[in-house]
Design a protein around this motif. Sequence first.
Motif, PDB file in Angstrom:
ATOM      1  N   PRO A  99      35.784  53.314  41.122  1.00 19.77           N
ATOM      2  CA  PRO A  99      35.098  52.706  39.981  1.00 19.77           C
ATOM      3  C   PRO A  99      34.702  53.759  38.949  1.00 19.77           C
ATOM      4  O   PRO A  99      34.299  54.866  39.292  1.00 19.77           O
ATOM      5  CB  PRO A  99      33.868  52.052  40.625  1.00 19.77           C
ATOM      6  CG  PRO A  99      34.311  51.737  42.024  1.00 19.77           C
ATOM      7  CD  PRO A  99      35.197  52.890  42.414  1.00 19.77           C
ATOM      8  N   GLY A 100      34.836  53.385  37.694  1.00 19.15           N
ATOM      9  CA  GLY A 100      34.486  54.287  36.610  1.00 19.15           C
ATOM     10  C   GLY A 100      35.664  55.056  36.037  1.00 19.15           C
ATOM     11  O   GLY A 100      35.512  55.758  35.037  1.00 19.15           O
ATOM     12  N   ASN A 136      37.454  44.960  39.008  1.00 17.28           N
ATOM     13  CA  ASN A 136      37.530  43.904  37.990  1.00 17.28           C
ATOM     14  C   ASN A 136      36.514  44.103  36.873  1.00 17.28           C
ATOM     15  O   ASN A 136      36.774  43.753  35.720  1.00 17.28           O
ATOM     16  CB  ASN A 136      37.317  42.532  38.641  1.00 17.28           C
ATOM     17  CG  ASN A 136      38.637  41.799  38.847  1.00 17.28           C
ATOM     18  OD1 ASN A 136      39.688  42.422  38.917  1.00 17.28           O
ATOM     19  ND2 ASN A 136      38.579  40.488  38.960  1.00 17.28           N
ATOM     20  N   GLY A 137      35.348  44.639  37.216  1.00 21.36           N
ATOM     21  CA  GLY A 137      34.318  44.836  36.207  1.00 21.36           C
ATOM     22  C   GLY A 137      34.738  45.764  35.086  1.00 21.36           C
ATOM     23  O   GLY A 137      34.223  45.672  33.963  1.00 21.36           O
ATOM     24  N   GLU A 138      35.657  46.661  35.367  1.00 21.49           N
ATOM     25  CA  GLU A 138      36.181  47.563  34.332  1.00 21.49           C
ATOM     26  C   GLU A 138      37.478  47.044  33.734  1.00 21.49           C
ATOM     27  O   GLU A 138      37.751  47.249  32.555  1.00 21.49           O
ATOM     28  CB  GLU A 138      36.423  48.953  34.918  1.00 21.49           C
ATOM     29  CG  GLU A 138      35.160  49.650  35.382  1.00 21.49           C
ATOM     30  CD  GLU A 138      35.494  50.836  36.259  1.00 21.49           C
ATOM     31  OE1 GLU A 138      36.094  51.793  35.749  1.00 21.49           O
ATOM     32  OE2 GLU A 138      35.174  50.803  37.456  1.00 21.49           O
ATOM     33  N   PRO A 185      36.879  44.161  30.627  1.00 19.86           N
ATOM     34  CA  PRO A 185      36.688  44.583  29.227  1.00 19.86           C
ATOM     35  C   PRO A 185      37.860  45.378  28.679  1.00 19.86           C
ATOM     36  O   PRO A 185      38.185  45.273  27.491  1.00 19.86           O
ATOM     37  CB  PRO A 185      35.414  45.438  29.288  1.00 19.86           C
ATOM     38  CG  PRO A 185      35.251  45.826  30.716  1.00 19.86           C
ATOM     39  CD  PRO A 185      35.845  44.713  31.508  1.00 19.86           C
ATOM     40  N   LEU A 186      38.521  46.169  29.534  1.00 23.45           N
ATOM     41  CA  LEU A 186      39.674  46.936  29.065  1.00 23.45           C
ATOM     42  C   LEU A 186      40.794  46.012  28.600  1.00 23.45           C
ATOM     43  O   LEU A 186      41.337  46.166  27.495  1.00 23.45           O
ATOM     44  CB  LEU A 186      40.178  47.863  30.177  1.00 23.45           C
ATOM     45  CG  LEU A 186      41.505  48.586  29.899  1.00 23.45           C
ATOM     46  CD1 LEU A 186      41.345  49.528  28.713  1.00 23.45           C
ATOM     47  CD2 LEU A 186      41.966  49.341  31.138  1.00 23.45           C
ATOM     48  N   VAL A 187      41.156  45.048  29.422  1.00 28.60           N
ATOM     49  CA  VAL A 187      42.232  44.124  29.068  1.00 28.60           C
ATOM     50  C   VAL A 187      41.827  43.281  27.860  1.00 28.60           C
ATOM     51  O   VAL A 187      42.655  42.980  26.990  1.00 28.60           O
ATOM     52  CB  VAL A 187      42.592  43.232  30.274  1.00 28.60           C
ATOM     53  CG1 VAL A 187      43.581  42.147  29.864  1.00 28.60           C
ATOM     54  CG2 VAL A 187      43.176  44.078  31.396  1.00 28.60           C
TER      55      VAL A 187
END
Length: 958
Positions: A319-320, A367-369, A372-374
């Motif tokens: 993550p990150g 999924n949390g990252e 917003p990226l997609v």
Amino acid sequence: MPELLFGVLGALEVLVDGQPRNIPPGRRRAALTCLLVHAGQPVSADALIEAVWRDDLPQVPPKALRTILSRLRTVLGRDAIGRGPAGYRLTGAAVDAAEFEELVQRAKTAEPQLAGEVLGRALALWRGPAYGEYADAPFATAAAHRLEQMRRDAVETRAAALIRAGEPGAAAVVLEEMLAEQPFREHAVELLVTALYHGGRQAAALERLRSYRALLGAELGLDPSPDLVALEGRILGHALEPVRWDTSGVPAWLDTSTAFVGREDELADLVTAVAGNRVTVVTGPGGVGKSRLAAEALAGLHDRLGLTVAVIELAPVVPGRVTTTVADVLGLRPGTDSGTHSVLDDLVEYLSAVPHLLVLDNCEHVNGEVVPLVSVIAQRCRDVRVLVTSRRRLGLASELVLPLGPLRVPDPDTAVGSQGSAASVRLFGDRVRRLRPTFAVTADNIVEVAELCRRCDGLPLALELAASRTATSGVSGVLARLPTDVVKKSGGLSAVVAWSYQLLQPGQQALLDHLSVFAGDFSADAVVGLMAHVPGWSGDVDPVLAELIESSLVIHHETSSGSRYRLLEMVRAFAARRLEESGRRSEAGSAHGAWVRDVVAQIRHDWSRVDGAVVAARLTACSTEVESALRRALDAGELVLASEIAHAVARCLHWTPSLELRDLMIEVGERGAADPTPDVAAGIATAAFSIGERGDPARARALGTTALAVSQDADSAATAQLALAVAAMYAGDLADSGRWFRSLAAIPALTGEANASLALIACYSDELVAAREHAEIALAAGPSGSDASCAFARYAAGEVEARTDPSRGAALLGEASAEADRVDAEQVGRVSRIALFALLVRGGRHDDAIVLGVDLFAHLRRLGAWTQVWTLLRILAELLTERGRWADAAFCLGAAQGAVAAPSPIGQDVERYLVLEATLSERLGAHVLEQIRIMATATPRARVLTRAERALSELQGR
């Protein structure tokens, strides 16, 4: 301490506990503004004195400054202005500029409607020019300019968000206001035309384009950008459809050599879905075949879309690090030269210019990252397609979800003769035959095979595991040991993995557990190396590994470099859990770190002894494991091990690490610097070197000094000196850089490197005799250095020779770039080609320069190497001036001059560009030249690059 709030987006405002306070114009206001410009960072007394009094200094400046600050404390509070070794700073203060930047950043990943609202709040904070009456003061100019540029960008971004949110009329209003102020801001023109079109005003959109074309030509002698030309074509065609790009490339990803059974319809649906939607998500349980389906679709999608394919495997990503990982896969290497741009900005900028089909595989744990990226890519990169595999959907309004279920299993109520046609049976039979060619599904075993497929619930991975056991034990033997409804009733697919695991011998189980520490695929030699560091392990690895392959728990595949192995993600997760439960996770992690240390130490040892292409490929191949080992060592607090690994990598000079690896190497040194000791000096020196190459010389110097102070061995001291030399060069302090390189020249292993750098320093200082002497030493030192260092020596020699013998200089630069390409010394190849481009331009070999320039701009765009882009634009301005393209030359020169991250000209280039500017002013007129400069400075850098590429292409076409 009172609550402090400062407003700097306009005339200075001060609120103390919510009540306005008056700071009278003059010295107190200047001092406070200077402190606010530095946003809580310390400001030296000398800098404050310069800001307050400039040339009219009081008799005792330090005492006068203390008086000014004391009066400010009376208004703001006793503790509002603190003092430390580095100077004075504001403490506990909130500033509206910081709030503005935070809102702008938040809007980048928000859905259009929310983004428009957030940016509206951000822009409402502005009351006038940033820092008010001090906007033009030397101490505030750069900060005020940066904020003003962000404000204008935010206006455009808000307009784009309003268009996407279905409010084109509102977008048109704010854009008209901006263009009244800056009529040549082309991105605003493009957005306004788009808003008019989507607002049903097609005729007005076309008229706006035509009037802008006329204004631009009449006033500045320029044509509209390629983006505007393309937009006009789409409007004339009554559809703003994506433009297809003629690119190529489908990466080797999963092994698709085995039969792809029972997914024909799903495959066709997936190709159609991705072609017609920006975001497609394949969902389904673990082991159902989501990744395999995506891999099978890539060739068809590439043919249909014409997009380059990039596969990003996210299963091993922590993550990150999602955005950085995507940038790494695409080959982007942005540094601090990106200015206010984040890695996400660089990524979006690149994908907007060079669209791809992005495959994001195994996203569920991040999924949390990913969401917003997609979301940002879908909104801002209209030609990009994103294909996601995940156990659950992303939740974006724009995504199309394709659920993938298990393969069809035989219906026990149907005739036995028809059960063999079920997809699960066909897959099972194929996988058994790959291990036992005589196997066949017949009338004698179809009932048992059908039952086995039902127990595996039609999941492809479960069927493959069962098939591997069937090859040795037979269908009856597997059924006897495979529990009924193992998938449905016993914890899902992991129960099948557990069942297969329980059939292993203890030594086989232990090896599988330890294989889970590999971050990617691995070789048999890597397994041997890993297990050599595991306490209590003995015996031959090869037969144990072979059994795991036979059991389908380890996957074998052939590559150009030989046999490789990997674990399916579900098997990896199961084995890692077993390792954790057994209490051996720390032991396995330490063994992995020790193995990685051995590997990189050997590569470093071979760096100057083995063919450069071979050792560079070895380092690149193991870089994922190096990242994993450093991350584990940092988490475990094993800084000595981490320092040893990072230092070995750093001393493989001219090899370019990934963004993730670079950041980890820096983190190792930063952690070590918190408590510097001799055993982590090498890690601190490594961080200093990496930060210097990234473009932050001040921090590099601080860390390099710390490393040198605690070093007790020549090796780490040499790296610290190298870091200090590089940092000084990036800071423009050639004298200090030369001092450090001269000390390094006495070290045999660094003689070539040091003298090549000394040759460049002398060349920049117009000391050509000394430059030639150092270049000769560097070239002669070739046999004792690496192939990458030899390429660097040729580059330096080429720069020197170009001053007096352009033909010889061009030959050396060509040799340098060719050798750099061969050994993957990317930065050496880059600077060699830029120097060659300059030489060709200034030597009148324009046709050769144009061909090289086209390739260079495309290469620099991919890397996100903006420092070199600005240098190249200056040289292009020379070429365009020589070819009579005055306005285009002025645009390129103005963009380079206005870029905050552009390096300042040095040596002969200072006079060269003053003369060039004077020439353009004479040809165009001072007013037009200034208007073009303003336009170029306001143009997003990606669009500057597009204009430059078009200008080169037009010259090439002629």
